[in-house]
Write an enzyme that holds these catalytic residues in place. Sequence first.
Site, short mmCIF file in Angstrom:
data_model
loop_
_atom_site.label_atom_id
_atom_site.label_comp_id
_atom_site.label_asym_id
_atom_site.label_seq_id
_atom_site.Cartn_x
_atom_site.Cartn_y
_atom_site.Cartn_z
N ARG A 147 0.85 -1.20 0.00
CA ARG A 147 0.00 0.00 0.00
C ARG A 147 0.88 1.24 0.00
O ARG A 147 0.62 2.20 -0.69
CB ARG A 147 -0.93 -0.01 1.22
CG ARG A 147 -2.21 -0.76 1.02
CD ARG A 147 -2.02 -2.23 0.68
NE ARG A 147 -3.25 -2.95 0.55
CZ ARG A 147 -3.84 -3.59 1.57
NH1 ARG A 147 -3.30 -3.63 2.77
NH2 ARG A 147 -4.98 -4.23 1.36
N ASP A 176 -0.18 -6.41 -3.61
CA ASP A 176 -1.58 -6.23 -3.25
C ASP A 176 -2.29 -5.52 -4.39
O ASP A 176 -1.69 -5.29 -5.45
CB ASP A 176 -1.72 -5.46 -1.91
CG ASP A 176 -2.91 -5.96 -1.11
OD1 ASP A 176 -4.03 -5.88 -1.64
OD2 ASP A 176 -2.72 -6.43 0.02
N HIS A 236 -6.66 -9.78 -3.95
CA HIS A 236 -5.66 -8.75 -3.60
C HIS A 236 -4.56 -8.70 -4.65
O HIS A 236 -3.37 -8.59 -4.32
CB HIS A 236 -5.06 -9.02 -2.22
CG HIS A 236 -5.96 -8.58 -1.09
ND1 HIS A 236 -6.14 -7.28 -0.75
CD2 HIS A 236 -6.72 -9.32 -0.24
CE1 HIS A 236 -6.99 -7.20 0.29
NE2 HIS A 236 -7.36 -8.42 0.60
N ASP A 306 -6.56 -14.36 1.39
CA ASP A 306 -7.73 -13.78 2.07
C ASP A 306 -8.55 -12.91 1.13
O ASP A 306 -8.08 -12.46 0.10
CB ASP A 306 -7.27 -12.93 3.26
CG ASP A 306 -6.35 -11.80 2.83
OD1 ASP A 306 -5.46 -12.07 2.02
OD2 ASP A 306 -6.55 -10.66 3.26
N GLU A 307 -9.79 -12.69 1.53
CA GLU A 307 -10.70 -11.72 0.90
C GLU A 307 -10.73 -11.83 -0.63
O GLU A 307 -10.56 -10.84 -1.34
CB GLU A 307 -10.31 -10.29 1.31
CG GLU A 307 -10.41 -10.05 2.82
CD GLU A 307 -10.08 -8.62 3.22
OE1 GLU A 307 -10.79 -8.08 4.07
OE2 GLU A 307 -9.11 -8.04 2.70
N TRP A 374 -6.71 -14.63 11.30
CA TRP A 374 -6.79 -13.21 11.65
C TRP A 374 -8.15 -12.83 12.19
O TRP A 374 -8.31 -11.78 12.78
CB TRP A 374 -6.37 -12.33 10.47
CG TRP A 374 -7.22 -12.43 9.24
CD1 TRP A 374 -7.25 -13.46 8.36
CD2 TRP A 374 -8.14 -11.45 8.75
NE1 TRP A 374 -8.15 -13.19 7.35
CE2 TRP A 374 -8.69 -11.96 7.55
CE3 TRP A 374 -8.54 -10.19 9.20
CZ2 TRP A 374 -9.64 -11.27 6.81
CZ3 TRP A 374 -9.48 -9.49 8.45
CH2 TRP A 374 -10.02 -10.03 7.28
N TYR A 398 -3.33 -5.97 15.38
CA TYR A 398 -3.12 -5.14 14.19
C TYR A 398 -2.61 -3.76 14.59
O TYR A 398 -3.36 -2.91 15.06
CB TYR A 398 -4.43 -5.02 13.39
CG TYR A 398 -4.67 -6.14 12.41
CD1 TYR A 398 -4.17 -7.42 12.65
CD2 TYR A 398 -5.39 -5.94 11.23
CE1 TYR A 398 -4.38 -8.46 11.75
CE2 TYR A 398 -5.61 -6.97 10.33
CZ TYR A 398 -5.11 -8.23 10.59
OH TYR A 398 -5.32 -9.24 9.70
N ASP A 400 -1.80 -1.29 12.83
CA ASP A 400 -2.27 -0.13 12.07
C ASP A 400 -3.55 0.44 12.68
O ASP A 400 -3.94 1.57 12.35
CB ASP A 400 -2.51 -0.48 10.60
CG ASP A 400 -3.36 -1.71 10.43
OD1 ASP A 400 -3.06 -2.73 11.09
OD2 ASP A 400 -4.33 -1.68 9.65
N TRP A 449 -0.47 -2.95 8.51
CA TRP A 449 -0.97 -2.62 7.17
C TRP A 449 -0.78 -1.12 6.98
O TRP A 449 -0.86 -0.35 7.94
CB TRP A 449 -2.44 -3.01 7.04
CG TRP A 449 -2.69 -4.46 7.34
CD1 TRP A 449 -3.19 -4.99 8.49
CD2 TRP A 449 -2.40 -5.57 6.49
NE1 TRP A 449 -3.24 -6.36 8.40
CE2 TRP A 449 -2.76 -6.75 7.19
CE3 TRP A 449 -1.86 -5.70 5.20
CZ2 TRP A 449 -2.62 -8.03 6.65
CZ3 TRP A 449 -1.73 -6.97 4.66
CH2 TRP A 449 -2.10 -8.11 5.37
N THR A 450 -0.53 -0.72 5.74
CA THR A 450 -0.10 0.67 5.56
C THR A 450 -1.03 1.54 4.72
O THR A 450 -0.61 2.55 4.18
CB THR A 450 1.32 0.71 4.94
OG1 THR A 450 1.29 0.00 3.70
CG2 THR A 450 2.35 0.12 5.85
N GLU A 451 -2.33 1.17 4.65
CA GLU A 451 -3.24 2.07 3.93
C GLU A 451 -3.20 3.48 4.52
O GLU A 451 -3.24 4.47 3.81
CB GLU A 451 -4.69 1.57 4.03
CG GLU A 451 -4.99 0.31 3.25
CD GLU A 451 -5.01 -0.90 4.16
OE1 GLU A 451 -4.17 -0.94 5.09
OE2 GLU A 451 -5.85 -1.79 3.95
#
Length: 513
Positions: A147, A176, A236, A306-307, A374, A398, A400, A449-451
Site C-alpha cells: 500500500r 496487493d 488482492h 484472504d478476501e 486473523w 493489528y 495499524d 498494514w499501511t493504507e
Amino acid sequence: MTPYLPIVPQVASFRPEHGRCLLSRGLQWSTPSTASLPLALSDQIDNWLTRVKPSSTPDNSIKLRFQRCDNATKNGSDLPDESYRLTIEQHTITAEAASEAGWFYAFQSLKQAVDAVWHQPHPSLPVGTVEDYPRFPWRGAMLDSARHIQSVDWIKGFLDRMASLKLNRFHWHLSDDEGWRAEIRSHPQLTDIGAWRAQGNTRYGGYFTQNQMHDIVAYARDRHIQVIPEIEMPGHCNAALAANPQLACTNETITILSPLERLPMSQRPDRRAFCAANEGVYQLIADVLSELADVFDAPYLHIGGDETPRNTWEQCPRCQRLMQQEGYATTDELRTHFLRRVHEIALTKLNRTTIAWTEKVRDDLPDEQLTHAWFPGEAAAAARLGRTTINSNHEWTYLDYPSNTSEARDRPDWMIILPIEKIYHFDPLPEGLEEKLHRLILGSEAPIWTEYTPDEASLDQQIMPRLAAFAEALWSPRLGRSYDGFLLRWDAINRRPEPAHPSQPAAPATTSI
Ligand SMILES: [Zn+2]
C-alpha cells in the site's frame, strides 16, 4: 524494591543475589577457543563496546565471556533452542547458550540492561542469574510494503528493533491491489506496470530489486530473523492483473487501486481475482515463487489467500466449467483448488511450505500448509482441525489500528481502537483451547498494514511502543509479569539518550593539521 533488570521482553527468570556489578570499570569481552562466536555477532558486540568502552585499564575491566553449554535452561520444551543463561557477578558477566540464537539473545538482553544504566554517574547491574527462553517459537511482525513502500534503510532499522525485542519472523507483504513491490526478472511487467499507480495528480510507487531483497535477507539473518515474503492470491492482486490483464476472468482494463478509499477492502467493487481456470496464472505464480525462493532462504512462502472477490469467478465460463468438472458446489472450493495448486508448486518444485490467511478455516486445505488466522475464533477452529496455526487475531494484534480515540478520528470506521495495554495482555493461545492442541499454535505476528500509514514517520509513531508490548506477550511467561512492570522497564530502557543507529558506519576519521 527487589532488584530487576531493565529488559523487554521480561526474562523468564532472574534470581538476584547480594552485590552490584560496577560497569564504570568498563567491559572487555572474550570467548573460549571451544566457542567461536559467529562473525556477525562478534562485530555487533565490538560495535556496541565502542560506545560503552571502559576508561580503566583492561585488567581492571568487567570480563564479559561467551560460553557454549549443552542446555542453557531446563525448561524441558521441544521449542527451537533460543534459550540462554546470563550470570552477572561482581567482576564477570557470563553468557551461556547451546545455540547461536541463544548467544544473540543473551547479548540483546545484556545490551538493553547496560544501555539503560550507562548514562548514570555510577552505572551498575544487580548481581544474579538470568535464565531465559521464549514462550512461543513464532514471534513475528508483518510489514505491508504494497500500500505504501518504505526504504531499505527504514526496513533495516525495523529489523534492528525487532531483534532487540527478540522477534524472529519478518513477514513481508510485497504485493496487493495497490502495488507490486518485488523485482521478478522473468516478468519485468510486474514492476514496470504493477509497481506504479495514480494517486491524485501524482504517480506513486517503487519496488525492491532482487539485490536489495538479498541485502535485507542477509541483514535479518545476522539478527536471527527469518524473512518470509508474501505474494497475495487469488485476490488482492489488481497490481499483478494490471500488468497481466490476460490472466483475469474478464477482458477489461484493471486499475491499480489507491489505498485511501475508506471502504473495507472486501467491499471495493473494482477488486479482481486471478482466473482460477487459466493455466497461465499458475505458470506466472510458479515463475514468481521460484525467483523469490532463490532470494529468500526461509522454508516458507506466504501466499495470501484472504478476501478473494468471487464475482468474476461466478460469471467466468472457464471458472464455471472447472467447477463443474471437479464437482465444486461453491467458489469456496474453487479458492481451495487454487491454493492447493500453488501449494503443490511450492512444495514439490521449490521445497517450501506455504502459509495462507484464513477466510473461514476449512478442512480441505493442504495438511502441511500453515494457517494464518486473523479473525477471532479462527485460530481455535484451525487447531481443532489439526492445523498448525499462527494467531494474528486482528482485535489484538493489528498495529495499524488506532491506539486511542484521538487517533481514531483520522481512521475509517471499520478500524477498532487497540490500546497498548490490550496488546500487552494478548495470549496467542485462544481461550478455552484444549491443552493437547496448544502445540499447534506456533505463536503470532503483529501486522502493520499501511493504507493509513503512508510514510516512515507515521509508521514509527504507529509501531512503537506497541510492538514492544506485543513482543513481551509472545516471549515472556504469563505468570510473573505485569503491564506496570513492562512500563517501568520500557521507560528505563528509553530514558537514556538515544544511541547511534547500530547499522550506521562510524564517521570517517578526520585528520588534524
Ligand atoms: Zn475465470
